[in-house]
Motif scaffolding. Structure first.
Motif, PDB file in Angstrom:
ATOM      1  N   GLU A 186      21.976 -18.943 -36.203  1.00 12.76           N
ATOM      2  CA  GLU A 186      21.702 -19.371 -34.832  1.00 12.76           C
ATOM      3  C   GLU A 186      22.986 -19.544 -34.040  1.00 12.76           C
ATOM      4  O   GLU A 186      23.023 -19.270 -32.835  1.00 12.76           O
ATOM      5  CB  GLU A 186      20.912 -20.671 -34.857  1.00 12.76           C
ATOM      6  N   GLU A 187      24.056 -20.010 -34.694  1.00 17.10           N
ATOM      7  CA  GLU A 187      25.333 -20.176 -33.997  1.00 17.10           C
ATOM      8  C   GLU A 187      25.874 -18.841 -33.493  1.00 17.10           C
ATOM      9  O   GLU A 187      26.677 -18.807 -32.569  1.00 17.10           O
ATOM     10  CB  GLU A 187      26.343 -20.845 -34.931  1.00 17.10           C
ATOM     11  N   ARG A 228      25.725 -28.999 -45.917  1.00 20.70           N
ATOM     12  CA  ARG A 228      25.836 -28.746 -44.478  1.00 20.70           C
ATOM     13  C   ARG A 228      27.082 -29.431 -43.921  1.00 20.70           C
ATOM     14  O   ARG A 228      27.836 -28.851 -43.141  1.00 20.70           O
ATOM     15  CB  ARG A 228      24.592 -29.251 -43.761  1.00 20.70           C
ATOM     16  N   ASP A 235      18.258 -23.266 -44.914  1.00 17.66           N
ATOM     17  CA  ASP A 235      18.419 -23.849 -43.593  1.00 17.66           C
ATOM     18  C   ASP A 235      19.866 -23.787 -43.131  1.00 17.66           C
ATOM     19  O   ASP A 235      20.144 -23.702 -41.930  1.00 17.66           O
ATOM     20  CB  ASP A 235      17.908 -25.298 -43.568  1.00 17.66           C
ATOM     21  N   LEU A 236      20.828 -23.805 -44.071  1.00 12.69           N
ATOM     22  CA  LEU A 236      22.235 -23.637 -43.704  1.00 12.69           C
ATOM     23  C   LEU A 236      22.480 -22.206 -43.218  1.00 12.69           C
ATOM     24  O   LEU A 236      23.169 -21.993 -42.208  1.00 12.69           O
ATOM     25  CB  LEU A 236      23.121 -23.955 -44.910  1.00 12.69           C
ATOM     26  N   GLN A 295      20.254 -20.257 -41.862  1.00 12.06           N
ATOM     27  CA  GLN A 295      19.604 -20.160 -40.551  1.00 12.06           C
ATOM     28  C   GLN A 295      20.475 -20.784 -39.465  1.00 12.06           C
ATOM     29  O   GLN A 295      20.604 -20.242 -38.360  1.00 12.06           O
ATOM     30  CB  GLN A 295      18.248 -20.856 -40.593  1.00 12.06           C
ATOM     31  N   GLN A 296      21.072 -21.939 -39.774  1.00  7.30           N
ATOM     32  CA  GLN A 296      21.905 -22.608 -38.774  1.00  7.30           C
ATOM     33  C   GLN A 296      23.118 -21.761 -38.423  1.00  7.30           C
ATOM     34  O   GLN A 296      23.471 -21.615 -37.248  1.00  7.30           O
ATOM     35  CB  GLN A 296      22.339 -23.968 -39.302  1.00  7.30           C
ATOM     36  N   GLU A 328      17.920 -27.791 -30.320  1.00 10.87           N
ATOM     37  CA  GLU A 328      19.163 -27.491 -31.027  1.00 10.87           C
ATOM     38  C   GLU A 328      20.207 -28.583 -30.832  1.00 10.87           C
ATOM     39  O   GLU A 328      21.257 -28.549 -31.445  1.00 10.87           O
ATOM     40  CB  GLU A 328      19.744 -26.149 -30.539  1.00 10.87           C
ATOM     41  N   TYR A 336      30.557 -27.614 -42.219  1.00 11.33           N
ATOM     42  CA  TYR A 336      31.159 -27.946 -40.928  1.00 11.33           C
ATOM     43  C   TYR A 336      32.646 -28.269 -41.094  1.00 11.33           C
ATOM     44  O   TYR A 336      33.490 -27.823 -40.302  1.00 11.33           O
ATOM     45  CB  TYR A 336      30.432 -29.137 -40.308  1.00 11.33           C
TER      46      TYR A 336
END
Length: 952
Positions: free
Chosen positions: A347-348, A238, A340-341, A343-344, A31, A242
């Motif tokens: 995960e955060e 992505r 994938d965004l 998922q990210q 990660e 952020y």
């Protein structure tokens, strides 16, 4: 755009166990593995836990080991032909400055493998020990000054060795829980808050993603919905997320950073200022493209983030921390959040995503889109009556990457609607001229970009032809978002995706060589002017060439090898590819000409010849005295490929680089199909094939002991030739039981009418108790996780090339490894001859596996029966019922059931419960004799009571 080649690499890798996650100097894991992201924070508990999980003591390099490693580094460079500038082998890490013609990951892996092997051979490292961490770091050195500075750092700036007294104390420690890893490396001081960490991460992610976007768009790539375009769109979104979530950027901001980045990197990469595609306005065009993408995503980002927070709340409250696939699909389909965004973001917040449901919904949406596209294409290919007499000049497709053209009209529009651009999202744009190749003759259509003044760039998803027009299929979403209109007669710049066109051209020219080679190999000399091998279909795209041809039987290995060799021989000769338009009837007189049977050709055809001039003009340019149209029946021409073809090709065969056949199969009776790859894809196929051959050698070596012993070290039992039941002999240990636990109950022969097996491993049986059992179970529960030491290149396992091979511990492990390998082979793009060899060796391994499984079943069955007999001898009797319960050696459920049946047959009334552990899995089998069952005692009830106690 190929980047500059580094002068050398500075490579660093550490010894096993000497730098773990949680260390105050910092580390990275999966990660935190993006260059520029911060190290993991100091975590003393995690560091201690990581140390406890080590399989053996940390490895440090004493004087003897260092001498061996130094010699191994020099040996690798000498054998590989690499240049070793500097090296410094320390007590727990190695620095090397080296120039090599392969990626740094390969260099690092070779260094580790050779060093490990040599230490084992010299007896300074045990074969069972891991010498190095899995990864390391790499720094690219671009200039001679950088190489010199790195050499000075390696040679002079390392400081003293680690304190040996501390190392020795560490290695002598008896309590692993009290050990600490060796201090090393650098890192920040203090522990920042999570918010500050995420802001820091945001800066680094944005900088990294922006560089990728600017370079890719400069090279001609465009954010889109498919392929690499979708990769770019995901990267951009992505970075935008952020900036919005952690830096509160509510307006487009990446576009404002394009000019500073070009100013910073333009000297090293001048094409950023003046690109072949966008010219001197490249920074402005790149910024405009990025701004448009940002603005589009920002419109839905806040609503998408709100939906995500709602989905996250529902996941925590109702779905055990898993975001539903429906929510993930809605984020993707409605708000533009790539999976994938999602998922990210999950995960955060320590959440997961239901990918299976998401993929099902995505597949349904794709199928609906495919059906819609079929209807859309019929509309797009319909040319309006007013434009039937106009023509698109597509001759620039052979020579130009980009041109200016006049916009004529659009197809697929719905003028009866208020929205002129329709509702399906795609239209066809037609121009007076184009450099795009329209799908034809087996070659796929081009992709690229169309740039109108004052309008966002339009991405060309495909290029088609209808009548005399070339139709550019474009996504008109940018026009909708900006309420833009296209005026008839407006001039635009058409830019082909050249990175996609180049491999397509390589594959097309290779297809011609393949067609010629098939005739040479499969047809006898007297048949070659009227060969039975005729083209029946083809597909040429950037990934491969696929060629169907008439032939009555499968191609042999020798034929495939000769065909591939002929194609590569022509590639190696770097033959010129000639093209010319000539009269069809005259061209048909050429003896070596290949044309598709039944195909209708115009009166004037385009001929493509590889190596032989077609016209007098071609001959003059090549300095030749003869040409095809001068003497079409010259026997020499049979050595060359000549075809009617309107496709695009490379200038010389050397540009193809390499050709590899990857498949050969039947598609119909009398029709065979071959598939080939070229260039970098061919090189990757060969490398992948070599890696798989090495992997199957390892599997073969790990399974070879099965010929002598069954998995897990259990020797194959020999059948006993008893004349009948034998009397009890409680005081004697069987000769076959020599070496087993002394405390185990003696075997009762008359209760064991099955073969006996012997445990030959050095560890105790699963029924052991006390400290040994606890350690064995702990070893099954814990797995080591090693830390990398930087964000540079990551190499593979350093033991891949080690000569020490550990046998498979069980038939199940063998079967799992073989199954995984078969899946890998099925999915890999590899040379067809390598695939055939692998399939033969896999078949042999499958036979070996069956033998293993039979022997293992017999061995485990005998061990289970032996243990069941011991349990029966010591069983308590309650109410006239023998209670037989206990752990038996690892075995399948069938073996346990047989043991239960045997016990029930030996008793009047019995209740039996047997448990078997294999890895982290426990198998429970229960059985009741008929009389006990009649009392209402059920085996299923017993299992339900016991299962929760073992995690069931």
């Amino acid at each position: 755009m190929p980047g500059p080649v580094p002068q050398a690499y500075l490579i660093t890798f550490h010894t096993y166990g000497t730098w773990l996650h949680g260390n105050k100097q910092g580390s990275v894991d999966r990660e935190h593995n993006v260059y520029g992201t911060p190290f993991l924070s100091e975590d003393e508990k995690r560091e201690r836990d990581e140390f406890i999980r080590l399989k053996h003591k940390p490895v440090v390099l004493d004087a003897n080991r260092r001498t061996v490693v130094e010699a191994a580094l020099e040996e690798v460079c000498r054998v590989r032909g690499w240049t070793l500038h500097a090296r410094n082998v320390r007590t727990n890490h190695v620095h090397v400055v080296v120039s090599a013609d392969v990626p740094p990951e390969r260099v690092m892996n070779d260094f580790k493998s050779y060093a490990t092997r040599r230490m084992v051979e010299r007896g300074v490292l045990q074969p069972s020990q891991k010498a190095w961490t899995r990864h390391g770091s790499t720094r690219y050195l671009w200039t001679e000054d950088a190489v010199a500075a790195a050499c000075r750092y390696v040679a002079e700036a390392q400081g003293p060795d680690l304190p040996w007294a501390k190392i020795e104390a560490l290695n002598r420690s008896e309590q692993r829980s009290e050990r600490r890893p060796l201090p090393h490396g650098r890192g920040s001081v203090g522990r920042p808050s999570r918010k500050q960490v995420m802001i820091d991460v945001s800066y680094r992610v944005i900088a990294d993603h922006l560089r990728c976007l600017v370079f890719a768009i400069t090279d001609g790539a465009m954010p889109g919905n498919e392929g690499r375009g979708y990769v770019l769109r995901r990267i951009l979104r992505r970075a935008v997320r952020y900036g919005r979530q952690y830096m509160n950027r509510k307006e487009p901001f990446l576009c404002d950073l394009v000019h500073p980045l070009v100013a910073h990197m333009g000297d090293a990469f001048p094409e950023l200022r003046d690109s072949p595609i966008h010219g001197r306005h490249n920074p402005d065009r790149v910024a405009e493209i990025i701004r448009d993408e940002e603005a589009s995503f920002l419109k839905t980002l806040d609503r998408g983030m709100k939906l995500f927070e709602d989905a996250a709340r529902r996941a925590r409250e109702k779905n055990e921390g898993r975001i539903s696939g429906e929510d993930a699909f809605k984020l993707h389909d409605t708000y533009g959040f790539p999976i994938d965004l999602t998922q990210q973001m999950a995960e955060e917040q320590q959440l997961t995503v239901d990918l299976r449901e998401y993929e099902r919904l995505m597949e349904e949406a794709k199928e609906k889109a495919r059906q819609d596209k079929l209807g859309l294409l019929s509309e797009i290919l319909s040319i309006p009556k007013d434009h039937l007499s106009s023509v698109t000049d597509d001759t620039p497709k052979y020579t130009e990457r980009s041109i200016e053209a006049k916009y004529l009209f659009a197809t697929g529009v719905r003028s009866d609607q208020e929205d002129f651009w329709g509702s399906r999202g795609f239209v066809g744009l037609v121009f007076d001229r184009t450099c795009f190749y329209a799908e034809q003759g087996g070659q796929v259509g081009d992709r690229g970009v169309i740039e109108f003044p004052q309008v966002p760039p339009l991405v060309v998803e495909d290029t088609l032809s209808s009548a005399n027009h070339v139709i550019h299929l474009v996504d008109i979403d940018p026009l909708r978002r900006t309420n833009s209109e296209l005026a008839i007669g407006t001039r635009a710049r058409l830019v082909v995706d050249w990175a996609r066109r180049i491999p397509t051209m390589k594959n097309h020219t290779a297809t011609h060589l393949l067609n010629w080679a098939l005739r040479e190999v499969l047809c006898p000399p007297q048949e070659r002017q009227r060969p039975h091998v005729q083209q029946k279909g083809s597909l040429v795209d950037p990934e491969k060439t696929r060629f169907d041809f008439s032939h009555p039987k499968p191609l042999t290995d020798e034929e495939l090898e000769r065909i591939e060799a002929l194609v590569n021989e022509r590639i190696g000769r770097n033959l010129t590819v000639f093209t010319a338009e000539v009269d069809q009837q005259e061209a048909r007189q050429i003896n070596t000409l290949r044309a598709v049977f039944g195909e209708k050709y115009p009166d004037v055809v385009r001929v493509v010849s590889i190596g032989a001039p077609i016209t007098e003009e071609n001959a003059r340019e090549a300095g030749e005295s003869d040409w095809l149209m001068k003497s079409p029946d010259n026997p020499e021409w049979m050595k060359y490929s000549v075809e009617f073809c309107g496709g695009t090709h490379v200038g010389t065969t050397g540009e193809i680089e390499r050709f590899v056949l990857t498949a050969e199969e039947a598609v119909a009776k009398g029709i065979r199909r071959v598939v080939g790859v070229t260039g970098e894809a061919a090189k990757r196929a060969v490398e992948t094939g070599e890696a798989l051959l090495r992997e199957i050698e390892t599997i073969e070596a790990r399974s070879s002991d099965g010929e002598r012993e069954s998995p897990g070290g259990t020797r194959v039992p020999e059948e006993r030739r008893d004349g009948g039941e034998q009397s009890r002999d409680h005081g004697k240990q069987s000769r076959d039981r020599k070496g087993a636990d002394e405390g185990r109950p003696a075997r009762s022969r008359d209760r064991l009418p099955v073969p006996v097996c012997v445990q030959r491993t050095g560890r105790r049986a699963r029924t052991q108790t006390g400290e040994g059992a606890d350690k064995d179970r702990a070893g099954r529960r814990h797995h080591r996780e090693e830390a990398g030491n930087d964000r540079g290149g990551r190499s593979g396992d350093d033991r891949d090339a080690s000569p020490a091979v550990e046998p498979f511990p069980s038939a199940e492990a063998f079967a799992g490894a073989l199954s995984a390998f078969q899946r890998k082979v099925a999915e890999a793009v590899i040379p067809v001859l390598v695939r055939r060899r692998l399939q033969e060796r896999i078949a042999e391994l499958q036979k070996r596996l069956k033998t293993w499984q039979k022997r293992a079943a017999a061995a485990s069955g005998g061990a289970v029966m032996e243990r069941a007999a011991a349990l029966l001898e010591s069983a308590e009797t309650v109410g006239g019922v023998a209670i037989v319960a206990g752990e038996v050696p690892a075995a399948g459920a069938d073996a346990l059931r047989k043991a239960i049946d045997w016990v029930r047959n030996k008793t009047e009334a019995s209740a039996v419960l047997l448990a078997s552990a294999s890895g982290d899995r426990v198998t429970l089998v229960a059985g009741m004799s008929k009389s006990v069952g009649e009392r209402g005692v059920k085996a299923g009830d017993l299992i339900r009571e016991v299962a929760p106690l073992v995690g069931g």
